[in-house]
Design a protein around this motif. Structure first.
Motif, PDB file in Angstrom:
ATOM      1  N   PRO A   1       0.784  -1.513   0.081  1.00 55.31           N
ATOM      2  CA  PRO A   1      -0.026  -0.248   0.052  1.00 55.31           C
ATOM      3  C   PRO A   1       0.783   1.447  -0.193  1.00 55.31           C
ATOM      4  N   PHE A   2       1.613   1.576  -1.059  1.00 51.29           N
ATOM      5  CA  PHE A   2       2.375   2.739  -1.242  1.00 51.29           C
ATOM      6  C   PHE A   2       2.381   3.103  -2.689  1.00 51.29           C
ATOM      7  N   SER A   3       2.758   4.388  -2.648  1.00 50.01           N
ATOM      8  CA  SER A   3       2.807   5.104  -3.970  1.00 50.01           C
ATOM      9  C   SER A   3       4.242   5.744  -4.088  1.00 50.01           C
ATOM     10  N   VAL A   4       4.824   5.473  -5.468  1.00 45.36           N
ATOM     11  CA  VAL A   4       6.167   6.310  -5.634  1.00 45.36           C
ATOM     12  C   VAL A   4       5.710   7.603  -6.233  1.00 45.36           C
ATOM     13  N   ALA A   5       6.195   8.749  -5.915  1.00 46.01           N
ATOM     14  CA  ALA A   5       6.163   9.922  -6.791  1.00 46.01           C
ATOM     15  C   ALA A   5       7.753  10.308  -7.296  1.00 46.01           C
ATOM     16  N   PHE A   6       7.246  11.290  -8.378  1.00 42.96           N
ATOM     17  CA  PHE A   6       8.280  11.566  -9.157  1.00 42.96           C
ATOM     18  C   PHE A   6       8.267  13.156  -9.522  1.00 42.96           C
ATOM     19  N   PRO A   7       9.290  13.874  -9.810  1.00 44.85           N
ATOM     20  CA  PRO A   7       9.060  15.230 -10.179  1.00 44.85           C
ATOM     21  C   PRO A   7       8.252  15.319 -11.544  1.00 44.85           C
ATOM     22  N   GLY A   8       7.318  16.167 -11.615  1.00 44.92           N
ATOM     23  CA  GLY A   8       6.115  16.325 -12.553  1.00 44.92           C
ATOM     24  C   GLY A   8       6.434  17.561 -13.569  1.00 44.92           C
ATOM     25  N   ASP A   9       5.296  17.903 -14.067  1.00 42.62           N
ATOM     26  CA  ASP A   9       5.357  19.043 -14.989  1.00 42.62           C
ATOM     27  C   ASP A   9       5.629  20.391 -14.195  1.00 42.62           C
ATOM     28  N   THR A  10       6.440  21.495 -14.947  1.00 41.19           N
ATOM     29  CA  THR A  10       6.093  22.674 -14.492  1.00 41.19           C
ATOM     30  C   THR A  10       5.154  23.536 -15.408  1.00 41.19           C
TER      31      THR A  10
ATOM     32  N   ILE B   1       4.035  17.264  -8.732  1.00 43.03           N
ATOM     33  CA  ILE B   1       4.480  15.576  -8.789  1.00 43.03           C
ATOM     34  C   ILE B   1       3.774  14.955  -9.517  1.00 43.03           C
ATOM     35  N   VAL B   2       4.166  13.694  -9.879  1.00 46.45           N
ATOM     36  CA  VAL B   2       3.253  12.783 -10.388  1.00 46.45           C
ATOM     37  C   VAL B   2       3.644  11.353  -9.454  1.00 46.45           C
ATOM     38  N   ALA B   3       2.519  10.797  -9.272  1.00 49.00           N
ATOM     39  CA  ALA B   3       2.633   9.675  -8.361  1.00 49.00           C
ATOM     40  C   ALA B   3       1.835   8.517  -9.056  1.00 49.00           C
TER      41      ALA B   3
ATOM     42  N   VAL C   1      12.284  -0.042  -2.241  1.00 52.76           N
ATOM     43  CA  VAL C   1      13.655   0.000  -1.759  1.00 52.76           C
ATOM     44  C   VAL C   1      14.368   0.845  -2.641  1.00 52.76           C
ATOM     45  N   LYS C   2      14.139   0.618  -4.309  1.00 51.55           N
ATOM     46  CA  LYS C   2      14.800   1.587  -5.061  1.00 51.55           C
ATOM     47  C   LYS C   2      14.459   3.126  -4.742  1.00 51.55           C
ATOM     48  N   GLY C   3      13.005   3.223  -4.607  1.00 45.50           N
ATOM     49  CA  GLY C   3      12.691   4.721  -4.157  1.00 45.50           C
ATOM     50  C   GLY C   3      13.312   5.346  -3.010  1.00 45.50           C
ATOM     51  N   TRP C   4      13.745   4.470  -2.154  1.00 43.49           N
ATOM     52  CA  TRP C   4      14.316   5.004  -0.870  1.00 43.49           C
ATOM     53  C   TRP C   4      15.517   5.283  -1.161  1.00 43.49           C
ATOM     54  N   PHE C   5      16.424   4.748  -2.171  1.00 43.94           N
ATOM     55  CA  PHE C   5      17.706   5.092  -2.378  1.00 43.94           C
ATOM     56  C   PHE C   5      17.967   6.254  -3.621  1.00 43.94           C
ATOM     57  N   ARG C   6      16.764   6.351  -4.292  1.00 48.77           N
ATOM     58  CA  ARG C   6      16.845   7.595  -5.289  1.00 48.77           C
ATOM     59  C   ARG C   6      16.570   9.056  -4.825  1.00 48.77           C
ATOM     60  N   THR C   7      17.068   9.885  -5.302  1.00 46.11           N
ATOM     61  CA  THR C   7      16.814  11.508  -4.891  1.00 46.11           C
ATOM     62  C   THR C   7      15.840  11.978  -5.639  1.00 46.11           C
ATOM     63  N   ASP C   8      15.543  11.369  -6.963  1.00 47.46           N
ATOM     64  CA  ASP C   8      14.450  11.598  -7.756  1.00 47.46           C
ATOM     65  C   ASP C   8      13.216  11.010  -7.534  1.00 47.46           C
ATOM     66  N   GLN C   9      12.826  10.283  -6.463  1.00 36.05           N
ATOM     67  CA  GLN C   9      11.826   9.534  -6.211  1.00 36.05           C
ATOM     68  C   GLN C   9      11.495   9.564  -4.753  1.00 36.05           C
ATOM     69  N   ALA C  10      10.287   9.583  -4.338  1.00 35.20           N
ATOM     70  CA  ALA C  10       9.836   9.451  -3.052  1.00 35.20           C
ATOM     71  C   ALA C  10       8.578   8.433  -2.702  1.00 35.20           C
ATOM     72  N   VAL C  11       8.885   7.549  -1.765  1.00 30.58           N
ATOM     73  CA  VAL C  11       7.964   6.575  -1.556  1.00 30.58           C
ATOM     74  C   VAL C  11       7.035   7.027  -0.430  1.00 30.58           C
ATOM     75  N   MET C  12       5.575   7.123  -0.592  1.00 29.93           N
ATOM     76  CA  MET C  12       4.913   7.453   0.469  1.00 29.93           C
ATOM     77  C   MET C  12       3.666   6.424   0.637  1.00 29.93           C
ATOM     78  N   PRO C  13       3.066   6.332   1.885  1.00 30.08           N
ATOM     79  CA  PRO C  13       1.872   5.642   1.987  1.00 30.08           C
ATOM     80  C   PRO C  13       0.530   6.104   1.053  1.00 30.08           C
ATOM     81  N   VAL C  14       0.080   5.209   0.226  1.00 24.69           N
ATOM     82  CA  VAL C  14      -0.950   5.473  -0.443  1.00 24.69           C
ATOM     83  C   VAL C  14      -2.108   6.456   0.034  1.00 24.69           C
ATOM     84  N   GLU C  15      -2.464   6.161   1.203  1.00 22.19           N
ATOM     85  CA  GLU C  15      -3.529   7.083   1.689  1.00 22.19           C
ATOM     86  C   GLU C  15      -3.111   8.472   2.019  1.00 22.19           C
ATOM     87  N   SER C  16      -1.622   8.711   1.839  1.00 26.25           N
ATOM     88  CA  SER C  16      -1.336  10.181   2.104  1.00 26.25           C
ATOM     89  C   SER C  16      -1.086  10.923   1.009  1.00 26.25           C
TER      90      SER C  16
END
Length: 259
Positions: A28-37, A69-71, A84-99
């Motif tokens: 139950p997690f979502s992975v977020a990335f830099p999105g549009d500006t 951002i996009v998730a 695991v990959k998201g935790w070690f990358r600076t251009d990704q963020a791992v968040m609980p999906v309900e957040s």
């Protein structure tokens, strides 16, 4: 083979099976990335972002870029290797999906929810800008359009764009000073700037698209500094009027708030 060796082998096999299941089971997690500006002073995907009627507007230079951002969606399959990959990358963020999405939302409902938040944010941003300028929404009509970008985090940039198009810096110049300025933040009709989340990804999106100044809700300074692109200046803000003052100071070389 002894009974002890046999038991150890069975236990090892069970542990490996559990680990394999955990590795490939959806979590139950979502992975977020830099999105549009998007430059709220110009066009996004061929459509003017801010259209004003009922009052004279001015030509602007520079840019005011809202960052998003996009998730991965609530229906997306996120597994342990992704986390695991998201935790070690600076251009990704791992968040609980309900957040990121309301509990129980499907992907379609999540899009609908985010677009509803965006429409509400646009109405409030318009009121905040017109209140700042002491203008009435009975006379001045504002239409805002960011296509399918959802959520409330463009509120501050919408308000600044409306102010720049109607009044600029109040002395005939642009709020941007001709610069490419990015930022994020919710806004209330009274002009209070609120936190949004995901700011470290948003600064990366802004840096990728050429911005050197980023307006960040004051309470999120620490998060914004985490992966700040080289050469980018953070300007913490807490009110719409304070943000306008900071932009004027930035343009004139005065004292600008700093994280």
């Amino acid at each position: 083979m002894s009974s002890r060796t046999r038991a150890l082998g069975i236990c090892t096999a069970l542990v490996l099976a559990l680990l394999a299941t955990a590795a490939f089971a959806p979590l139950p997690f979502s992975v977020a990335f830099p999105g549009d500006t998007a430059d709220v002073l110009g066009k996004h995907k061929g459509k003017q972002v801010i259209t004003i009627s009922g009052a004279p507007t001015r030509e602007t230079s520079g840019q005011l870029r809202m960052a998003a951002i996009v998730a991965t969606g609530p229906d997306a399959t996120v597994r342990l290797p992704d986390i695991v990959k998201g935790w070690f990358r600076t251009d990704q963020a791992v968040m609980p999906v309900e957040s990121v999405y309301p509990v129980g939302d499907t992907a379609e409902k999540a899009v609908e929810h985010n677009l509803k938040d965006m429409r509400s944010s646009q109405d409030v941003a318009t009121r905040a800008a017109l209140n700042y300028l002491h203008k009435s929404d009975k006379d001045v009509k504002v239409k805002l359009d960011l296509g399918t970008i959802g959520g409330p985090s463009a509120g501050l940039l919408f308000s600044l764009g409306i102010i720049d198009k109607l009044a600029g810096d109040g002395q005939g110049g642009d709020l941007t000073g001709g610069q490419k300025i990015a930022g994020t933040g919710t806004i209330t009709a009274d002009g209070e700037v609120g936190a949004v989340g995901g700011v470290s990804l948003k600064t990366q999106a802004a840096g990728r698209d050429g911005a050197k100044v980023f307006l960040v809700p004051k309470s999120e300074c620490k998060d914004a500094q985490a992966e700040l692109p080289e050469g980018m200046r953070l300007v913490p803000v807490s009110t719409l009027s304070g943000t306008v003052d900071a932009l004027k100071a930035l343009k004139s070389g005065g004292t600008v708030p700093s994280c």
